[in-house]
Scaffold this active site. Structure first.
Site, PDB file in Angstrom:
ATOM      1  N   TYR A 199       0.958  -1.146   0.078  1.00 40.38           N
ATOM      2  CA  TYR A 199       0.079  -0.101  -0.015  1.00 40.38           C
ATOM      3  C   TYR A 199       0.867   1.158  -0.053  1.00 40.38           C
ATOM      4  O   TYR A 199       0.656   2.291  -0.697  1.00 40.38           O
ATOM      5  CB  TYR A 199      -1.013  -0.133   1.217  1.00 40.38           C
TER       6      TYR A 199
ATOM      7  N   TRP B 283      -5.709   1.764  10.063  1.00 46.11           N
ATOM      8  CA  TRP B 283      -6.011   1.704   8.451  1.00 46.11           C
ATOM      9  C   TRP B 283      -5.877   0.503   8.108  1.00 46.11           C
ATOM     10  O   TRP B 283      -6.445  -0.060   7.243  1.00 46.11           O
ATOM     11  CB  TRP B 283      -5.007   2.913   7.907  1.00 46.11           C
TER      12      TRP B 283
ATOM     13  N   GLU C  15     -12.162   5.904   4.380  1.00 45.96           N
ATOM     14  CA  GLU C  15     -11.501   6.806   5.518  1.00 45.96           C
ATOM     15  C   GLU C  15     -12.509   7.100   6.635  1.00 45.96           C
ATOM     16  O   GLU C  15     -12.126   7.187   7.618  1.00 45.96           O
ATOM     17  CB  GLU C  15     -10.955   8.291   4.822  1.00 45.96           C
TER      18      GLU C  15
END
Length: 190
Positions: free
Chosen positions: A26, A56, A48
């Site tokens: 990522y 995350w 988000e």
């Protein structure tokens, strides 16, 4: 957590990556790269929002299932979700089962559809800071909120969007490449 870490491939990366292979991918392939398009930015906004209060990596690992059950984050399809869809999503252990966040994603899709095609992308990118901002040297140099993320949050809230607080919007700005917070020394630092 160190500011930079050396990966198994010998490349220096921002320390938040740790030793997780998915985080490494990522970081290297997505985080901080310019993301455009109403659908892509709607997905980022939604994820988000689901991340608020969580890590995350949790969202990243659940992203394939999110994409599946949220119709690829196609705004028109998500906007058509109804109460039965909300209940279906509340039963899906593969996503974050938070009713307020699920309903916010659906409501945000409906609001996005009120805009002309491309206008959501244009709106979001209108808050990107001017180029030339100094690259952070350490995590201490990376803000959680900026005047730009605060303005983005206010503009979205005025339009009725939910789960778009200034901290969440700064995270979106980072992940969507509106700002580049790869630390000095990171192999991805421009």
């Amino acid at each position: 957590m160190p500011d930079l870490i050396l990966g198994p491939d010998g490349l220096a990366r921002c320390g938040w990556v740790g030793d997780d292979a998915e985080y490494r991918r990522y970081h290297d392939e997505e985080w901080g790269r310019a993301l455009h398009g109403d659908r892509a930015l709607f997905e980022k906004l939604s994820l988000e929002g689901f991340q608020a209060g969580l890590s995350w990596i949790t969202i990243l690992r659940k992203r394939p299932r999110f994409r599946e059950v949220f119709a690829g984050f196609e705004p028109a399809r998500v906007a058509a979700f109804d109460g039965d869809d909300v209940e279906r999503l509340m039963q899906d252990a593969g996503i974050i089962r938070n009713r307020a966040k699920i309903e916010a994603a659906i409501g945000n899709a409906r609001l996005l559809l009120e805009l002309a095609p491309g206008a959501f992308d244009e709106l979001m990118w209108s808050f990107a800071p001017a180029p030339g901002r100094p690259r952070p040297r350490s995590f201490a140099d990376v803000p959680a909120v900026t005047p730009e993320s605060t303005a983005m949050s206010a503009a979205l809230r005025t339009r009725g969007f939910r789960f778009v607080g200034p901290t969440t919007m700064y995270a979106l700005m980072q992940s969507g490449g509106m700002v580049d917070d790869h630390l000095v020394g990171c192999h991805r630092a421009g």
